[in-house]
Design a protein around this motif. Structure first.
Motif, PDB file in Angstrom:
ATOM      1  N   ARG A   1      49.359  -5.270 -58.674  1.00  0.00           N
ATOM      2  CA  ARG A   1      48.706  -5.299 -57.570  1.00  0.00           C
ATOM      3  C   ARG A   1      48.163  -6.775 -57.688  1.00  0.00           C
ATOM      4  N   ALA A   2      47.839  -7.172 -56.736  1.00  0.00           N
ATOM      5  CA  ALA A   2      47.042  -8.604 -56.649  1.00  0.00           C
ATOM      6  C   ALA A   2      46.142  -8.873 -55.290  1.00  0.00           C
ATOM      7  N   GLN A   3      45.236  -9.658 -55.287  1.00  0.00           N
ATOM      8  CA  GLN A   3      44.300  -9.711 -54.121  1.00  0.00           C
ATOM      9  C   GLN A   3      44.349 -10.963 -53.472  1.00  0.00           C
ATOM     10  N   LEU A   4      44.852 -11.261 -52.246  1.00  0.00           N
ATOM     11  CA  LEU A   4      44.782 -12.429 -51.403  1.00  0.00           C
ATOM     12  C   LEU A   4      43.737 -12.472 -50.722  1.00  0.00           C
ATOM     13  N   ALA A   5      42.971 -13.674 -50.904  1.00  0.00           N
ATOM     14  CA  ALA A   5      41.558 -13.771 -50.509  1.00  0.00           C
ATOM     15  C   ALA A   5      41.457 -15.348 -49.627  1.00  0.00           C
ATOM     16  N   VAL A   6      40.807 -15.106 -48.533  1.00  0.00           N
ATOM     17  CA  VAL A   6      40.525 -16.364 -47.583  1.00  0.00           C
ATOM     18  C   VAL A   6      39.023 -16.279 -47.826  1.00  0.00           C
ATOM     19  N   ALA A   7      38.458 -17.929 -48.134  1.00  0.00           N
ATOM     20  CA  ALA A   7      37.088 -18.218 -48.130  1.00  0.00           C
ATOM     21  C   ALA A   7      37.199 -19.138 -47.158  1.00  0.00           C
ATOM     22  N   ARG A   8      36.247 -18.915 -45.978  1.00  0.00           N
ATOM     23  CA  ARG A   8      36.234 -20.010 -44.882  1.00  0.00           C
ATOM     24  C   ARG A   8      34.703 -20.388 -44.666  1.00  0.00           C
ATOM     25  N   PHE A   9      34.362 -21.627 -44.837  1.00  0.00           N
ATOM     26  CA  PHE A   9      33.178 -22.243 -44.463  1.00  0.00           C
ATOM     27  C   PHE A   9      33.287 -22.804 -43.115  1.00  0.00           C
ATOM     28  N   HIS A  10      32.228 -22.398 -42.463  1.00  0.00           N
ATOM     29  CA  HIS A  10      31.873 -22.818 -41.117  1.00  0.00           C
ATOM     30  C   HIS A  10      30.320 -22.890 -40.783  1.00  0.00           C
ATOM     31  N   MET A  11      29.986 -23.530 -39.639  1.00  0.00           N
ATOM     32  CA  MET A  11      28.690 -23.626 -39.025  1.00  0.00           C
ATOM     33  C   MET A  11      28.687 -22.892 -37.799  1.00  0.00           C
ATOM     34  N   ILE A  12      27.648 -22.177 -37.529  1.00  0.00           N
ATOM     35  CA  ILE A  12      27.483 -21.235 -36.445  1.00  0.00           C
ATOM     36  C   ILE A  12      26.243 -21.593 -35.395  1.00  0.00           C
ATOM     37  N   GLY A  13      26.288 -21.533 -34.199  1.00  0.00           N
ATOM     38  CA  GLY A  13      24.903 -21.694 -33.472  1.00  0.00           C
ATOM     39  C   GLY A  13      24.882 -22.906 -33.033  1.00  0.00           C
ATOM     40  N   ALA A  14      23.727 -23.349 -32.156  1.00  0.00           N
ATOM     41  CA  ALA A  14      23.192 -24.454 -31.919  1.00  0.00           C
ATOM     42  C   ALA A  14      22.619 -25.516 -32.767  1.00  0.00           C
ATOM     43  N   GLY A  15      21.937 -24.812 -34.090  1.00  0.00           N
ATOM     44  CA  GLY A  15      21.530 -25.627 -35.085  1.00  0.00           C
ATOM     45  C   GLY A  15      22.323 -25.579 -36.313  1.00  0.00           C
ATOM     46  N   LEU A  16      23.675 -25.219 -36.080  1.00  0.00           N
ATOM     47  CA  LEU A  16      24.756 -25.071 -37.150  1.00  0.00           C
ATOM     48  C   LEU A  16      24.294 -24.788 -38.462  1.00  0.00           C
ATOM     49  N   SER A  17      24.184 -23.471 -38.479  1.00  0.00           N
ATOM     50  CA  SER A  17      23.817 -22.845 -39.584  1.00  0.00           C
ATOM     51  C   SER A  17      24.954 -22.600 -40.571  1.00  0.00           C
ATOM     52  N   PRO A  18      24.973 -22.882 -41.760  1.00  0.00           N
ATOM     53  CA  PRO A  18      26.168 -22.690 -42.754  1.00  0.00           C
ATOM     54  C   PRO A  18      26.314 -21.356 -43.057  1.00  0.00           C
ATOM     55  N   LEU A  19      27.550 -21.181 -43.035  1.00  0.00           N
ATOM     56  CA  LEU A  19      28.045 -19.686 -43.471  1.00  0.00           C
ATOM     57  C   LEU A  19      29.488 -19.533 -44.100  1.00  0.00           C
ATOM     58  N   LEU A  20      29.315 -19.121 -45.261  1.00  0.00           N
ATOM     59  CA  LEU A  20      30.560 -18.957 -46.064  1.00  0.00           C
ATOM     60  C   LEU A  20      30.823 -17.400 -46.029  1.00  0.00           C
ATOM     61  N   ALA A  21      32.406 -17.366 -45.549  1.00  0.00           N
ATOM     62  CA  ALA A  21      32.649 -15.803 -45.405  1.00  0.00           C
ATOM     63  C   ALA A  21      34.029 -15.752 -45.984  1.00  0.00           C
ATOM     64  N   PHE A  22      34.270 -14.306 -46.448  1.00  0.00           N
ATOM     65  CA  PHE A  22      35.504 -14.031 -47.316  1.00  0.00           C
ATOM     66  C   PHE A  22      36.254 -12.955 -46.395  1.00  0.00           C
ATOM     67  N   ALA A  23      37.550 -12.934 -46.482  1.00  0.00           N
ATOM     68  CA  ALA A  23      38.347 -11.809 -46.200  1.00  0.00           C
ATOM     69  C   ALA A  23      39.507 -11.588 -47.278  1.00  0.00           C
ATOM     70  N   ASN A  24      40.009 -10.239 -47.533  1.00  0.00           N
ATOM     71  CA  ASN A  24      40.711 -10.342 -48.410  1.00  0.00           C
ATOM     72  C   ASN A  24      41.739  -9.018 -48.199  1.00  0.00           C
ATOM     73  N   ILE A  25      42.962  -8.891 -48.773  1.00  0.00           N
ATOM     74  CA  ILE A  25      43.975  -7.804 -48.754  1.00  0.00           C
ATOM     75  C   ILE A  25      44.470  -7.668 -49.992  1.00  0.00           C
ATOM     76  N   THR A  26      44.769  -6.557 -50.297  1.00  0.00           N
ATOM     77  CA  THR A  26      45.687  -6.287 -51.480  1.00  0.00           C
ATOM     78  C   THR A  26      47.390  -6.440 -51.187  1.00  0.00           C
ATOM     79  N   LEU A  27      48.045  -6.883 -52.342  1.00  0.00           N
ATOM     80  CA  LEU A  27      49.407  -7.209 -52.311  1.00  0.00           C
ATOM     81  C   LEU A  27      50.059  -6.659 -53.265  1.00  0.00           C
ATOM     82  N   ASN A  28      51.268  -6.184 -53.137  1.00  0.00           N
ATOM     83  CA  ASN A  28      52.075  -5.672 -54.315  1.00  0.00           C
ATOM     84  C   ASN A  28      52.947  -6.600 -54.967  1.00  0.00           C
ATOM     85  N   ILE A  29      52.887  -7.154 -56.137  1.00  0.00           N
ATOM     86  CA  ILE A  29      53.822  -8.359 -56.425  1.00  0.00           C
ATOM     87  C   ILE A  29      54.827  -7.579 -57.303  1.00  0.00           C
TER      88      ILE A  29
END
Length: 148
Positions: A118-146
């Motif tokens: 088992r392994a975890q594939l993860a994506v970390a995305r840094f972006h800004m949202i809104g008119a004031g450009l509020s910073p946001l760090l978001a994560f998504a992940n899935i499990t893989l069978n290696i």
């Protein structure tokens, strides 16, 4: 009551900006040393988003639970810009997304301790949202069978 409404509205706006791993699917089997395509989908939203960068990483956890990606990402497979675009073909609608070809490192390659299991594939995305450009760090992940 107004405070609760504002909190719920803020949560909904942030949640609407969450990205997902569109491919490979959760639970997919991949081979050590192989090249795979990772599709990162971003919801189409009326809320403005300015992309700052993204990391795709893999964490090997064959005999214990993987750590959350907010704590440990693992071996970095991609680090750079994220520029999702619409790609509609054959009448099939997809959200704005970008595909990345990455190599699942065999043990010792690229400094990566990826093992069979088992392994975890993860994506970390840094972006800004809104008119004031509020910073946001978001994560998504899935499990893989290696496999070897």
């Amino acid at each position: 009551m107004k405070v609760l409404f504002v909190f719920v509205l803020f949560f909904a706006v942030v949640w609407a900006q969450q990205h997902q791993i569109g491919f490979p699917r959760n639970g997919a089997t991949v081979k050590l040393g192989s090249t795979i395509v990772v599709e990162v989908d971003r919801p189409n939203s009326i809320q403005g988003s300015t992309e700052a960068g993204m990391v795709i990483a893999i964490q090997s956890c064959p005999s214990f639970p993987c750590s959350p990606p907010s704590s440990i990402l693992g071996t970095i497979l991609y680090n750079g810009p994220y520029d999702p675009e619409f790609h509609n073909s054959g009448g099939f609608f997809k959200p704005p997304h970008q595909n990345f070809s990455v190599v699942i490192p065999a043990p010792g390659e690229f400094g990566g301790p990826v093992q069979v299991g088992r392994a975890q594939l993860a994506v970390a995305r840094f972006h800004m949202i809104g008119a004031g450009l509020s910073p946001l760090l978001a994560f998504a992940n899935i499990t893989l069978n290696i496999i070897a």
